[in-house]
Motif scaffolding. Structure first.
Motif, PDB file in Angstrom:
ATOM      1  N   LEU A 310      46.583  42.195  27.123  1.00 48.74           N
ATOM      2  CA  LEU A 310      45.124  42.248  27.170  1.00 48.74           C
ATOM      3  C   LEU A 310      44.621  42.090  28.610  1.00 48.74           C
ATOM      4  CD1 LEU A 310      44.143  40.202  24.018  1.00 48.74           C
ATOM      5  CD2 LEU A 310      44.091  42.670  24.319  1.00 48.74           C
ATOM      6  N   LEU A 311      45.326  41.283  29.418  1.00 48.55           N
ATOM      7  CA  LEU A 311      44.920  41.097  30.807  1.00 48.55           C
ATOM      8  C   LEU A 311      45.047  42.405  31.587  1.00 48.55           C
ATOM      9  CD1 LEU A 311      43.984  39.076  32.934  1.00 48.55           C
ATOM     10  CD2 LEU A 311      46.382  38.578  33.417  1.00 48.55           C
ATOM     11  N   ALA A 312      46.105  43.172  31.308  1.00 49.55           N
ATOM     12  CA  ALA A 312      46.276  44.465  31.984  1.00 49.55           C
ATOM     13  C   ALA A 312      45.176  45.439  31.585  1.00 49.55           C
ATOM     14  CB  ALA A 312      47.652  45.047  31.645  1.00 49.55           C
ATOM     15  N   ILE A 313      44.854  45.452  30.293  1.00 45.26           N
ATOM     16  CA  ILE A 313      43.781  46.338  29.818  1.00 45.26           C
ATOM     17  C   ILE A 313      42.459  45.941  30.448  1.00 45.26           C
ATOM     18  CG2 ILE A 313      42.484  47.056  27.778  1.00 45.26           C
ATOM     19  CD1 ILE A 313      45.083  46.742  26.192  1.00 45.26           C
ATOM     20  N   ALA A 314      42.205  44.627  30.590  1.00 44.77           N
ATOM     21  CA  ALA A 314      40.960  44.163  31.195  1.00 44.77           C
ATOM     22  C   ALA A 314      40.853  44.584  32.654  1.00 44.77           C
ATOM     23  CB  ALA A 314      40.880  42.639  31.081  1.00 44.77           C
ATOM     24  N   ALA A 315      41.995  44.552  33.362  1.00 43.31           N
ATOM     25  CA  ALA A 315      41.973  44.987  34.773  1.00 43.31           C
ATOM     26  C   ALA A 315      41.604  46.467  34.883  1.00 43.31           C
ATOM     27  CB  ALA A 315      43.338  44.717  35.402  1.00 43.31           C
ATOM     28  N   LEU A 316      42.162  47.279  33.984  1.00 40.38           N
ATOM     29  CA  LEU A 316      41.812  48.704  33.974  1.00 40.38           C
ATOM     30  C   LEU A 316      40.331  48.898  33.676  1.00 40.38           C
ATOM     31  CD1 LEU A 316      44.918  50.236  32.127  1.00 40.38           C
ATOM     32  CD2 LEU A 316      44.362  50.388  34.575  1.00 40.38           C
ATOM     33  N   ALA A 317      39.806  48.118  32.731  1.00 39.07           N
ATOM     34  CA  ALA A 317      38.391  48.242  32.359  1.00 39.07           C
ATOM     35  C   ALA A 317      37.491  47.858  33.527  1.00 39.07           C
ATOM     36  CB  ALA A 317      38.093  47.369  31.153  1.00 39.07           C
ATOM     37  N   VAL A 318      37.866  46.808  34.275  1.00 34.96           N
ATOM     38  CA  VAL A 318      37.047  46.376  35.412  1.00 34.96           C
ATOM     39  C   VAL A 318      37.034  47.451  36.493  1.00 34.96           C
ATOM     40  CG1 VAL A 318      36.888  44.710  37.302  1.00 34.96           C
ATOM     41  CG2 VAL A 318      37.327  43.930  34.969  1.00 34.96           C
ATOM     42  N   GLY A 319      38.191  48.066  36.761  1.00 33.66           N
ATOM     43  CA  GLY A 319      38.233  49.121  37.770  1.00 33.66           C
ATOM     44  C   GLY A 319      37.376  50.305  37.380  1.00 33.66           C
ATOM     45  N   GLY A 320      37.467  50.723  36.098  1.00 32.16           N
ATOM     46  CA  GLY A 320      36.631  51.834  35.645  1.00 32.16           C
ATOM     47  C   GLY A 320      35.165  51.498  35.729  1.00 32.16           C
ATOM     48  N   ALA A 321      34.818  50.263  35.406  1.00 38.34           N
ATOM     49  CA  ALA A 321      33.408  49.860  35.449  1.00 38.34           C
ATOM     50  C   ALA A 321      32.863  49.914  36.873  1.00 38.34           C
ATOM     51  CB  ALA A 321      33.252  48.454  34.869  1.00 38.34           C
ATOM     52  N   LEU A 322      33.702  49.501  37.864  1.00 41.75           N
ATOM     53  CA  LEU A 322      33.241  49.549  39.255  1.00 41.75           C
ATOM     54  C   LEU A 322      32.962  50.989  39.696  1.00 41.75           C
ATOM     55  CD1 LEU A 322      35.606  46.906  40.921  1.00 41.75           C
ATOM     56  CD2 LEU A 322      33.157  46.694  40.485  1.00 41.75           C
ATOM     57  N   VAL A 323      33.819  51.913  39.289  1.00 39.38           N
ATOM     58  CA  VAL A 323      33.611  53.325  39.661  1.00 39.38           C
ATOM     59  C   VAL A 323      32.321  53.851  39.054  1.00 39.38           C
ATOM     60  CG1 VAL A 323      34.558  55.651  39.410  1.00 39.38           C
ATOM     61  CG2 VAL A 323      36.086  53.749  39.982  1.00 39.38           C
ATOM     62  N   MET A 324      32.105  53.525  37.775  1.00 47.32           N
ATOM     63  CA  MET A 324      30.890  53.972  37.103  1.00 47.32           C
ATOM     64  C   MET A 324      29.649  53.343  37.716  1.00 47.32           C
ATOM     65  SD  MET A 324      31.812  56.171  34.825  1.00 47.32           S
ATOM     66  CE  MET A 324      33.045  56.676  36.030  1.00 47.32           C
ATOM     67  N   ALA A 325      29.765  52.089  38.147  1.00 45.20           N
ATOM     68  CA  ALA A 325      28.616  51.404  38.746  1.00 45.20           C
ATOM     69  C   ALA A 325      28.223  52.056  40.066  1.00 45.20           C
ATOM     70  CB  ALA A 325      28.947  49.929  38.955  1.00 45.20           C
ATOM     71  N   LEU A 326      29.206  52.398  40.887  1.00 47.62           N
ATOM     72  CA  LEU A 326      28.894  53.077  42.154  1.00 47.62           C
ATOM     73  C   LEU A 326      28.207  54.416  41.913  1.00 47.62           C
ATOM     74  CD1 LEU A 326      32.189  52.309  44.162  1.00 47.62           C
ATOM     75  CD2 LEU A 326      29.897  51.336  44.535  1.00 47.62           C
TER      76      LEU A 326
END
Length: 914
Positions: A310-326
């Motif tokens: 779950l921690l690995a999946i969360a890291a992927l989700a955070v990275g995708g969220a940062l790209v979408m936020a920019l």
């Protein structure tokens, strides 16, 4: 139309990517937690219930062990049944727990061990219940046999006591009968010791009991000819039969001892079986808990692995969220920020240009903002013109107009408002509570005034510190999403002054008319009513509506109908009308029984006759009170006469009671010496008869004759001494009785006479644990009235016995006397009791005062003593007492008493002081 990427599509792209990552994470989490759930389900449905059932089994086994002592200590069948029912319920619970454990425990041998231990526990319980029941039955049987044996011994004791009371020494029976009684008492003592005797003492106890009964039967037989001898032997035989034999008291006591030993042994075995079952259940719970711990460690490892995924999946989700936020910031947030800054500048009043932000939704918003800014500028010009017009109108209105925020701050004030509050700083910005308060001086509620919908009285406060009364109306409006209150204020000082003058005049006029206690009516020369107060209508008993509206003739007829003598009323009215200057006073009797006092006089205005004043007053209660007062005075005089008679009767009764007590003392004191004298004389007669028989038969021996002479000497000495004692008592009682029933004056020795009086009080003194001591030197000779002194001594001593001492506490009463010089003797009667409070001490000599009214106290004893000391003996009596310090009565009398008043010489009657 050129293609464009709208804001909506951009946002959907951002949120779609975020949702995709969330779905992936959720799927992984569900897969992982599925395995965890299956492991947890196994844990909760299998292992944990097994531990709980094992712990419950141990707890129930402990409860079964704890309930057993209740059965063992049961003393009745009901207590045994209650304890048995409780234990049976606990064993039934054990059975249910064992049934629930069978499918959960794989070790069959362990289950069989648990069931075998429960079976041993059940068998021990049955045996214990049997022996407890046997012990209770034997205990009840022992009590019944003891009761029967006591009854037989009491029967024999009563027969022997009656025989002993009737026997004489000549018969030779008293000693043997007394010895038989002693043997029976010893047997009864042994019988009472049986229930608590140790097992080793039962044989000795049985032997001693039989020996005492044998001696009692032998000593009670005598010659066997006295009435009741056979009944005594029968009662003793029945007691021995109850106590001895195979089914007797002692055999029952042996059986009871055996039952108690069996109960104790079974209780120990029962507790051991229960503890084994507890140990087995605790072992099962511990082993199952160990298995659970191992499963828990495995589950923890599984959860750790899942957490890493779950921690690995969360890291992927955070990275995708940062790209979408920019992406969202560059295409949406930045342009919106530019638009917000332009809007803020226009709100602040700055003339800033509006940017061109493209052709999407944000660009359309910027174009709409340009149109909106132009529209606002046009409307602000129209609003300013309208405000200038409204200001001119408000300044022209005489009432002060205030505009107030919902917080109470003044935001607008007309010229009239500024004028009302006087010269000073502007009203704008001030708090309304500093300018206006309600009529009571409290904070004004704008909402309440607005809801009232009518003018409200207030107090307005000027800038110079002065206040003026005002009247306000309030209306609310909503402006810019704010609640605004418009308040109109007018000064009502002049109006209130005029109204106050009018009300004062009306109040003075009404007060002058209503303040009088009389009913007043004023009529003019034509008979019309000028004024009439309510008291007039209430006194006469008519309604104002039914009287004032009628003509003169009708009113006269109405009033006449209320009178007991209508014609007299009419004649008096005609007499006054014939002479307008006549002033009249009379009393009228109304038909309802009331009495009215009437006064009438003419009244003039400027010296000219203007009419007549009528005044009426209800004097019914006054006349009734006068009659009742007269009757009460006569009743009080009769009651005083009856009270004097009652006092005389009560004092005479107190005198007779004292005499009765004296007679009781005589009977009690003389009874003992006279009884001994009769017994001695009877013994001499019996011995003489026996001596005559021996002489006539020629069997008289020298030793027997010497014994007869010795017995004759002792009996004659006893007879003579007790006869002399009886003669002395009779002489003493005779003298005291003569003194108390007559007013004879004589010379007597104080110490000797006090001793004689105390002898007459002997029965009362011997009933109580208190002690009376006398410390009066001999030779104090009085020429006085001994009867009065005896009455004083008896009343004071008996009063101390009744009131001075606490229950069950021995007290001391001391009588002392000494000469104080100049022919005066001071006699002190002191007790060490509870003492008196100042309130009781101040009233102690008052007639009928007593602190034991409900216990038979008359309240006359000390009052009689007071009168005898002051009037008959010519002295005085006083008291010295304090709470907790005892009481001393001080009687001071002359050695030579003055002549008694004539009223005190008739049949010993004591006249009370009034």
């Amino acid at each position: 139309m050129a293609w464009r990427l709208s804001v909506r599509m951009r946002l959907l792209a951002v949120f779609g990517m975020a949702a995709l990552f969330a779905v992936i994470a959720s799927a992984m989490g569900l897969l992982a937690f599925g395995s965890v759930e299956r492991a947890q389900k196994s844990f909760l449905e299998s292992r944990l219930p097994t531990v709980e059932l094992a712990q419950a089994l141990a707890h129930r086994a402990q409860a079964v062990a704890a309930a057993a002592p209740q059965m063992v200590i049961a003393s009745t069948q009901a207590e045994r049944d209650s304890a048995g029912a409780q234990i049976s319920t606990q064993i039934a619970n054990l059975d249910r727990l064992l049934v629930a454990l069978r499918p959960r425990v794989s070790d069959r041998s362990f289950l069989e061990q648990l069931e075998a231990q429960k079976a041993d526990l059940t068998e021990a319980l049955k045996a214990l219940d049997h022996w407890v029941g046997r012990r209770i039955g034997l205990h009840r049987k022992l009590d019944e046999r003891l009761s029967e044996a006591r009854d037989r011994l009491n029967e024999a004791r009563d027969l022997l006591a009656n025989r002993l009371a009737k026997s004489s020494p000549a018969e030779g029976q008293p000693v043997r009968l007394a010895m038989a009684l002693v043997s029976i008492e010893r047997a009864a003592t042994l019988l009472e010791a049986l229930p608590l005797a140790a097992a080793g003492r039962l044989v000795r106890l049985e032997s001693a009991f039989g020996a005492e009964l044998t001696m009692a039967a032998r000593d009670s037989e005598g010659d066997g000819s006295w009435e009741g001898a056979s009944e005594v032997r029968g009662a003793l035989a029945a007691a021995e039969a109850l106590a001895r034999g195979p089914d007797s008291l002692f055999a029952t006591r042996d059986g009871l001892e055996e039952a108690e030993r069996r109960c104790e042994a079974l209780l120990v075995a029962y507790s051991q079986f229960a503890n084994r079952l507890v140990y087995s259940a605790d072992t099962l719970a511990a082993e199952t808990a160990a298995v659970m711990n191992a499963d828990g460690r495995s589950l923890t490892a599984t959860l750790g692995f899942i957490s890493l995924i779950l921690l690995a999946i969360a890291a992927l989700a955070v990275g995708g969220a940062l790209v979408m936020a920019l992406f969202a910031d560059r295409t949406i947030s930045g342009r919106l920020a530019t638009l917000r800054q332009s809007m803020a500048a226009h709100v602040a009043g700055l003339d800033a240009p509006l940017p061109d932000l493209g052709r999407d939704e944000i660009g359309e918003m910027a174009q709409a903002l340009k149109i909106f800014v132009a529209t606002i500028a046009d409307r602000e010009g129209a609003l300013k013109a309208s405000q200038d017009y409204l200001r001119a109108v408000l300044d022209a209105v005489p009432e002060g107009i205030l505009t107030i925020e919902d917080t109470g701050e003044v935001i607008g004030a007309s010229r009239s408002a500024e004028s009302l509050f006087g010269p000073g700083p502007s009203l704008i910005g001030k708090e309304l509570s500093l300018l206006i308060s309600d009529a009571q001086g409290n904070r004004l509620s704008l909402e309440g005034a607005e809801r009232a919908g009518a003018p409200q009285a207030v107090i307005a406060h000027r800038a110079d510190g002065h206040s003026f009364p005002g009247e306000i109306t309030v209306a609310g409006i909503l402006r810019d999403d704010r609640q605004i209150h418009v308040l109109s204020l007018r000064d009502i000082s002049e109006r209130q002054r005029i109204e106050a003058e009018r009300q004062r005049f009306i109040a003075l006029l009404a007060a002058a008319q209503e303040a009088t206690a009389d009913g007043l009516m004023v009529i003019d020369l034509d008979g019309a009513i000028i004024t009439c107060n309510q008291k007039y209508y209430d006194t006469v008993g008519i309604s104002p509506d039914a009287f004032a509206s009628r003509s003169r003739g009708e009113r006269l007829a109405l009033l006449a109908g209320l009178m007991a003598e209508p014609q007299y009323f009419i004649d008096r009215i005609e007499e006054m009308e014939a002479d307008p200057d006549l002033t009249a006073y009379d009393m009228l009797h109304l038909a309802d029984g009331r009495l009215i006092e009437r006064y009438s006089s003419p009244f003039k205005v400027g010296g000219i006759l203007a009419g007549r004043l009528w005044s009426v007053r209800d004097i019914t209660e006054r006349e009734k009170a006068r009659a009742e007062l007269t009757e009460a005075k006569e009743a009080a005089e009769r009651a005083l006469s009856d009270l004097k008679d009652a006092q005389r009767n009560l004092v005479e009764a107190e005198k007779m009671a004292a005499l009765g007590q004296l007679v009781a003392g005589i009977a009690h004191e003389i009874n003992t010496p006279v009884g001994i004298t009769v017994t001695a004389a009877s013994f001499i007669a019996d011995e003489a008869k026996a001596m005559r028989t021996l002489i006539d038969g020629g069997t008289l021996r020298r030793s027997r004759f010497a014994g007869f002479l010795e017995a004759l000497r002792e009996s004659s000495t006893l007879l003579l001494s007790n006869a002399n004692r009886a003669a002395e008592l009779i002489q003493s009682f005779k003298q005291v009785a003569v003194d108390q029933t007559s007013d004879e004056r004589r010379t007597f020795d104080l110490a000797h006479y006090v001793a004689e009086v105390l002898i007459s009080l002997g029965p009362s003194l011997r009933k109580l644990p208190h002690k009376v001591t006398v410390d009066i030197p001999p030779g104090v000779i009085l020429d006085s009235y001994p009867g009065a002194l005896a009455q004083i001594l008896a009343n004071v001593v008996l009063n101390a016995l009744s009131h001075a001492f606490l229950p069950q506490r021995a007290g001391l009463i001391t009588l002392t006397a000494h000469e104080t010089g100049e022919g005066v003797v001071e006699l002190r009667i002191t007790d060490n009791g509870r003492g008196m409070s100042p309130e009781v001490r101040d009233q102690v000599f008052e007639p009928f005062f007593t602190t034991t009214r409900g216990a038979g106290g008359s309240g006359l004893g000390l009052h009689i003593a007071y009168n005898l000391a002051n009037r008959t003996l010519g002295g005085r009596i006083g008291v010295d007492s304090a709470p907790g310090q005892g009481t001393t009565f001080i009687v001071t009398i002359p050695r030579v008493a003055p002549p008694a008043p004539q009223a005190l010489r008739s049949s010993g009657t004591i006249i009370l002081d009034q």
